[in-house]
Design a protein around this motif. Structure first.
Motif, PDB file in Angstrom:
ATOM      1  N   ALA A   2       0.833  -1.201   0.000  1.00 48.92           N
ATOM      2  CA  ALA A   2       0.000   0.000   0.000  1.00 48.92           C
ATOM      3  C   ALA A   2       0.869   1.252   0.000  1.00 48.92           C
ATOM      4  CB  ALA A   2      -0.936  -0.015   1.204  1.00 48.92           C
ATOM      5  N   TRP A   3       1.959   1.230   0.791  1.00 53.33           N
ATOM      6  CA  TRP A   3       2.808   2.410   0.873  1.00 53.33           C
ATOM      7  C   TRP A   3       3.564   2.642  -0.429  1.00 53.33           C
ATOM      8  CZ3 TRP A   3       3.425   6.904   2.399  1.00 53.33           C
ATOM      9  CH2 TRP A   3       4.669   7.557   2.340  1.00 53.33           C
ATOM     10  N   THR A   4       3.968   1.560  -1.113  1.00 51.77           N
ATOM     11  CA  THR A   4       4.669   1.714  -2.384  1.00 51.77           C
ATOM     12  C   THR A   4       3.814   2.471  -3.387  1.00 51.77           C
ATOM     13  OG1 THR A   4       5.859  -0.355  -2.012  1.00 51.77           O
ATOM     14  CG2 THR A   4       5.783   0.467  -4.272  1.00 51.77           C
ATOM     15  N   TRP A  59      10.090  11.534   5.132  1.00 52.55           N
ATOM     16  CA  TRP A  59      11.392  11.423   5.780  1.00 52.55           C
ATOM     17  C   TRP A  59      11.579  10.046   6.409  1.00 52.55           C
ATOM     18  CZ3 TRP A  59      16.087  13.406   6.383  1.00 52.55           C
ATOM     19  CH2 TRP A  59      16.827  13.076   7.505  1.00 52.55           C
ATOM     20  N   PHE A  60      10.592   9.574   7.144  1.00 53.66           N
ATOM     21  CA  PHE A  60      10.724   8.295   7.812  1.00 53.66           C
ATOM     22  C   PHE A  60      10.631   7.113   6.841  1.00 53.66           C
ATOM     23  CE2 PHE A  60       9.694  10.808  11.621  1.00 53.66           C
ATOM     24  CZ  PHE A  60      10.719  10.359  12.447  1.00 53.66           C
ATOM     25  N   SER A  61      10.147   7.369   5.636  1.00 52.45           N
ATOM     26  CA  SER A  61      10.087   6.283   4.651  1.00 52.45           C
ATOM     27  C   SER A  61      11.395   6.134   3.885  1.00 52.45           C
ATOM     28  CB  SER A  61       8.952   6.546   3.659  1.00 52.45           C
ATOM     29  OG  SER A  61       9.273   7.631   2.795  1.00 52.45           O
ATOM     30  N   GLN A  80      -2.920   6.718  -9.642  1.00 53.70           N
ATOM     31  CA  GLN A  80      -3.249   5.440 -10.280  1.00 53.70           C
ATOM     32  C   GLN A  80      -2.497   4.275  -9.637  1.00 53.70           C
ATOM     33  OE1 GLN A  80      -2.380   6.184 -14.417  1.00 53.70           O
ATOM     34  NE2 GLN A  80      -4.480   6.818 -14.839  1.00 53.70           N
ATOM     35  N   GLN A  81      -1.416   4.585  -8.904  1.00 58.72           N
ATOM     36  CA  GLN A  81      -0.629   3.526  -8.293  1.00 58.72           C
ATOM     37  C   GLN A  81      -1.122   3.155  -6.897  1.00 58.72           C
ATOM     38  OE1 GLN A  81       3.643   4.235  -8.730  1.00 58.72           O
ATOM     39  NE2 GLN A  81       3.186   5.905 -10.144  1.00 58.72           N
ATOM     40  N   VAL A  82      -2.103   3.920  -6.376  1.00 55.03           N
ATOM     41  CA  VAL A  82      -2.615   3.657  -5.043  1.00 55.03           C
ATOM     42  C   VAL A  82      -3.665   2.544  -5.115  1.00 55.03           C
ATOM     43  CG1 VAL A  82      -3.753   4.640  -3.025  1.00 55.03           C
ATOM     44  CG2 VAL A  82      -2.242   6.071  -4.424  1.00 55.03           C
ATOM     45  N   PRO A  83      -3.553   1.499  -4.308  1.00 57.11           N
ATOM     46  CA  PRO A  83      -4.550   0.415  -4.320  1.00 57.11           C
ATOM     47  C   PRO A  83      -5.944   0.959  -4.015  1.00 57.11           C
ATOM     48  CG  PRO A  83      -2.611  -0.204  -3.046  1.00 57.11           C
ATOM     49  CD  PRO A  83      -2.468   1.242  -3.349  1.00 57.11           C
ATOM     50  N   PRO A  84      -6.982   0.439  -4.664  1.00 57.58           N
ATOM     51  CA  PRO A  84      -8.348   0.936  -4.438  1.00 57.58           C
ATOM     52  C   PRO A  84      -8.782   0.889  -2.978  1.00 57.58           C
ATOM     53  CG  PRO A  84      -8.272  -0.479  -6.369  1.00 57.58           C
ATOM     54  CD  PRO A  84      -6.935  -0.591  -5.714  1.00 57.58           C
TER      55      PRO A  84
END
Length: 471
Positions: A26-28, A195-197, A414-418
């Motif tokens: 999800a974060w990717t 920053w934390f990612s 578009q890259q965010v999961p629904p």
């Protein structure tokens, strides 16, 4: 205002053709969207934040400047015995018989003057009062200055306060400060997440140069100041025009509005036996000295403000006005005919949200912890100015040749999961309703971005889904 990387491409390395594509978390999928929002919000909102930071820096310093500039009016040599408050008020009225006494602030310290506030004075802003400063030992008037607000701001601080709040443009000008406050927490929160990612090695700035060093400075300093920025944003919105009204309605619906002491005089003969003055006069009824003594008996210590009755059916209201820690905000109503206390309101009895609002506003304005509070606010303002400068510098460094400040590629959403995108959009819609100067600009930005993306697509230059932008 963190931007994208200085790498030759915004695309992540592609896996070999024979290898299966790794599953995206999800974060990717969400990270490019956060990065794009942080970038554009930083670039477009930064000028407003810069003005707010500069004027906020001036305001935080204005408390100490006010003490220096108006030292003659504010302080007196310490004498042997303070005169009754009624005599001090009489001296102020003799010097300024015009207008109506709206409040009296007896000398709270041995070397402080007494303030007698007059309203309805020709030449004085209708929303302000004329403060007459009286020596409590000699009853001599030491001067008079225009005063604004419950904090007793004098002309210098009033001018800076209005400059910070609305740039001296009135109600339309307040939109700038509300716009800045609405977006500050979004930019700070986005930068904190980004920053934390990042990998720990990418956060270091020692031994690095160019854009990477600027990015590390921007992120490293920003992460330490983010909590302060989010606090300033939240508290600034509490008294803004639109978001502030929504917050007020929410508090009212929850029964968390700030209470007030009942100013109704007791008894059916209230006002009839109040000889020695008329309603609205400081000499109304038993007089200021007995009223103050009755409030003192209820534990209302200095500093206090005495408000005369508004009419023949109203009582005196004595309220504590200390905004520094520990706060003194108790208040009492005193019957003008008998001098008896008819109602008492303790700050301890305030609803939770009312207390938090009071503390938040006083911390935001620099009065809660005095000089330490003001220094901390000045440090936050200077930090925000540096972060804005570094953010624009990164934008400059990110460009190549004539491509100044290349933007983050479109299509991040578009890259965010629904299952993440749908709740996110719902949350943004609700938040945008309560904070319209966040929701409306965000909706406009998304609409323009989609239109430009479609135009680029029709011209064969669409870059949607071109990979995950690095930072």
């Amino acid at each position: 205002m963190t931007t994208a990387p200085s790498t030759p491409t915004d695309e992540a390395p592609k896996p070999p053709a024979s290898a299966p594509a790794p599953a995206k978390s999800a974060w990717t999928g969400l990270r490019p969207l956060v990065l794009r929002l942080h970038f554009y919000a930083g670039v477009l909102v930064a000028p407003f934040l810069l003005v707010a930071a500069l004027t906020g820096l001036l305001y935080a310093a204005s408390y100490q400047a006010e003490k220096i500039v108006y030292d003659h009016e504010l302080t007196v040599p310490v004498g042997d015995r303070k005169l009754p408050v009624s005599e001090q008020v009489a001296a102020a009225r003799e010097a300024h018989p015009e207008g109506t006494i709206s409040a009296v602030r007896p000398s709270p310290e041995a070397d402080a003057t007494t303030r007698v506030m007059l309203s309805g004075i020709p030449g004085v802003d209708p929303g302000h009062t004329l403060a007459v400063f009286v020596d409590p030992y000699t009853a001599k008037v030491r001067g008079e200055l225009e005063q604004y607000g419950s904090s007793g701001a004098l002309p210098l601080r009033t001018w800076i306060d209005e400059f910070h709040r609305d740039l001296h443009l009135g109600e339309p000008g307040r939109l700038y400060s509300e716009f800045a406050a609405s977006w500050l927490w979004v930019i700070a929160g986005g930068g904190l997440v980004l920053w934390f990612s990042r990998r720990r090695a990418q956060r270091k700035f020692r031994g690095t140069g160019g854009r990477r060093r600027t990015l590390a400075l921007h992120g490293g300093v920003g992460v330490w100041a983010a909590a302060g920025f989010i606090f300033l944003s939240a508290t600034g919105l509490t008294w803004s025009t639109y978001a502030g009204a929504n917050i007020g309605e929410l508090r009212t619906s929850l029964g968390q509005e700030t209470p007030s002491v009942s100013a109704a005089a007791a008894g059916e003969h209230a006002g009839h036996d109040a000889a020695g003055g008329t309603a609205g006069d400081a000499a109304h009824g038993v007089g200021l000295d007995k009223v103050l003594a009755a409030a003192r008996a209820e534990g209302l210590g200095d500093p206090v403000e005495i408000v005369p009755p508004a009419d023949e059916k109203s009582a005196y209201v004595v309220r504590q006005i200390q905004r520094s820690w520990p706060e003194k905000q108790d208040s009492a109503a005193v019957d003008p005919a008998s001098g008896e206390v008819t109602d008492v309101l303790r700050f301890d009895d305030y609803p939770v949200l009312a207390k938090l609002t009071r503390w938040g506003i006083d911390l935001h304005t620099g009065s809660l912890f005095g000089l330490v509070n003001q220094i901390a606010l000045m440090a936050l303002a200077l930090t925000l100015i540096l972060l804005i400068v570094w953010g624009y510098r990164m934008w400059w460094q990110r460009g190549r040749g004539s491509a100044f400040g290349r933007p983050i590629p479109r299509g991040a959403w578009q890259q965010v999961p629904p299952y993440v995108l749908v709740p996110l959009l719902a949350a943004i819609a609700v938040l945008g309703y309560f904070v319209p100067l966040l929701g409306i600009p965000l909706a406009v930005f998304l609409a323009v971005d989609i239109v430009l993306g479609e135009v680029a697509h029709r011209r064969g230059r669409r870059t949607y889904g071109s990979g995950t932008a690095a930072r």
